[in-house]
Scaffold this motif. Structure first.
Motif, PDB file in Angstrom:
ATOM      1  N   UNK A  20       0.841  -1.195   0.000  1.00 35.25           N
ATOM      2  CA  UNK A  20       0.000   0.000   0.000  1.00 35.25           C
ATOM      3  C   UNK A  20       0.877   1.248   0.000  1.00 35.25           C
ATOM      4  N   UNK A  21       0.690   2.096  -0.994  1.00 43.43           N
ATOM      5  CA  UNK A  21       1.472   3.319  -1.156  1.00 43.43           C
ATOM      6  C   UNK A  21       2.978   3.050  -1.047  1.00 43.43           C
ATOM      7  N   UNK A  22       3.372   1.887  -1.534  1.00 46.52           N
ATOM      8  CA  UNK A  22       4.755   1.436  -1.388  1.00 46.52           C
ATOM      9  C   UNK A  22       5.795   2.416  -1.894  1.00 46.52           C
ATOM     10  N   UNK A  23       5.584   2.959  -3.072  1.00 47.13           N
ATOM     11  CA  UNK A  23       6.586   3.862  -3.628  1.00 47.13           C
ATOM     12  C   UNK A  23       6.607   5.202  -2.887  1.00 47.13           C
ATOM     13  N   UNK A  24       5.458   5.670  -2.418  1.00 42.19           N
ATOM     14  CA  UNK A  24       5.416   6.910  -1.626  1.00 42.19           C
ATOM     15  C   UNK A  24       6.114   6.697  -0.280  1.00 42.19           C
ATOM     16  N   UNK A  25       5.884   5.543   0.343  1.00 44.45           N
ATOM     17  CA  UNK A  25       6.566   5.204   1.595  1.00 44.45           C
ATOM     18  C   UNK A  25       8.071   5.124   1.350  1.00 44.45           C
ATOM     19  N   UNK A  26       8.454   4.507   0.255  1.00 43.80           N
ATOM     20  CA  UNK A  26       9.864   4.398  -0.089  1.00 43.80           C
ATOM     21  C   UNK A  26      10.505   5.781  -0.247  1.00 43.80           C
ATOM     22  N   UNK A  27       9.800   6.713  -0.852  1.00 42.25           N
ATOM     23  CA  UNK A  27      10.323   8.080  -1.004  1.00 42.25           C
ATOM     24  C   UNK A  27      10.502   8.767   0.348  1.00 42.25           C
ATOM     25  N   UNK A 128      11.442   4.267  21.179  1.00 39.78           N
ATOM     26  CA  UNK A 128      11.204   4.103  19.749  1.00 39.78           C
ATOM     27  C   UNK A 128      10.346   5.241  19.228  1.00 39.78           C
ATOM     28  N   UNK A 129      10.723   5.755  18.070  1.00 41.23           N
ATOM     29  CA  UNK A 129       9.840   6.621  17.297  1.00 41.23           C
ATOM     30  C   UNK A 129       9.454   5.829  16.065  1.00 41.23           C
ATOM     31  N   UNK A 130       8.168   5.538  15.944  1.00 39.65           N
ATOM     32  CA  UNK A 130       7.634   4.874  14.751  1.00 39.65           C
ATOM     33  C   UNK A 130       7.173   5.972  13.816  1.00 39.65           C
ATOM     34  N   UNK A 131       7.688   5.978  12.601  1.00 44.20           N
ATOM     35  CA  UNK A 131       7.340   7.014  11.634  1.00 44.20           C
ATOM     36  C   UNK A 131       6.020   6.617  10.978  1.00 44.20           C
ATOM     37  N   UNK A 132       4.971   7.352  11.325  1.00 44.42           N
ATOM     38  CA  UNK A 132       3.595   6.971  10.995  1.00 44.42           C
ATOM     39  C   UNK A 132       3.316   6.812   9.511  1.00 44.42           C
ATOM     40  N   UNK A 133       3.992   7.568   8.668  1.00 41.29           N
ATOM     41  CA  UNK A 133       3.750   7.505   7.225  1.00 41.29           C
ATOM     42  C   UNK A 133       4.905   6.866   6.468  1.00 41.29           C
ATOM     43  N   UNK A 134       5.738   6.106   7.179  1.00 40.98           N
ATOM     44  CA  UNK A 134       6.878   5.457   6.543  1.00 40.98           C
ATOM     45  C   UNK A 134       6.945   3.969   6.874  1.00 40.98           C
ATOM     46  N   UNK A 135       5.785   3.375   7.112  1.00 41.07           N
ATOM     47  CA  UNK A 135       5.685   1.912   7.188  1.00 41.07           C
ATOM     48  C   UNK A 135       4.428   1.508   6.424  1.00 41.07           C
ATOM     49  N   UNK A 136       4.429   0.285   5.918  1.00 40.92           N
ATOM     50  CA  UNK A 136       3.357  -0.118   5.016  1.00 40.92           C
ATOM     51  C   UNK A 136       3.056  -1.604   5.119  1.00 40.92           C
TER      52      UNK A 136
END
Length: 176
Positions: A20-27, A128-136
């Motif tokens: 899901x939104x893999x390429x956006x997460x990758x960016x 830990x800081x989990x980056x909310x828009x950088x996991x998928x």
């Protein structure tokens, strides 16, 4: 932030591209990676591998860490076979060697490797800081990937083990 590492979990071709939104997460991961490198923050990759099957079989093109965020010389790659990035791996040794106390975590797969690893990190003495828009992740039979990610972010924000806590923040709020 001192004593911090960027931990990139399972950003392999066979997992990240179709997610899901893999390429956006990758960016977003690529942007965070550039910031971490510029500030000399240690970067540690965690790479899932299977010995056989159709998934992330060691040595196959699907198993490779995505070339957009490929490791550089001196950046650790921790190999794992379970959802828990600490289980039967060198991750804790890599963190201790670098005197790391705080993990900034990104990657995949949200409800498995990311969730398990960040929860475990708190019981092992890490904030830990989990980056909310950088996991998928992917849709399943019950929830969409967007719902899984939202639920994970809501559930884990503030999760703690008395001494250590998970904080969930968007990538724009992360500084190294």
């Amino acid at each position: 932030m001192t004593q911090t590492a960027l931990v990139i979990i399972d950003t392999q071709v066979g997992l990240i591209e179709p997610a899901y939104q893999g390429m956006a997460v990758l960016e977003r991961i690529k942007t965070l990676l550039a910031q971490a490198r510029a500030s000399h923050t240690p970067v540690i990759y965690v790479q899932h591998g299977e010995l056989q099957g159709e998934g992330l079989v060691v040595g196959t093109p699907r198993w490779q860490i995505h070339s957009a965020i490929a490791p550089q010389a001196g950046e650790a790659i921790v190999h794992k076979r379970a959802s828990d990035s600490f289980y039967d791996t060198t991750l804790e040794q890599e963190l201790r060697t670098r005197s790391i106390q705080h993990l900034i975590v990104v990657g995949g797969q949200t409800e498995y490797c990311v969730d398990t690893s960040v929860r475990r990190a708190t019981t092992m003495g890490y904030n830990v800081t989990l980056v909310s828009d950088a996991h998928t992740t992917y849709d399943n039979d019950v929830l969409s990937a967007a719902q899984i990610i939202a639920h994970t972010n809501a559930t884990l924000n503030g999760f703690n083990s008395d001494d250590n806590v998970i904080t969930v923040k968007p990538s724009n709020d992360i500084t190294f």
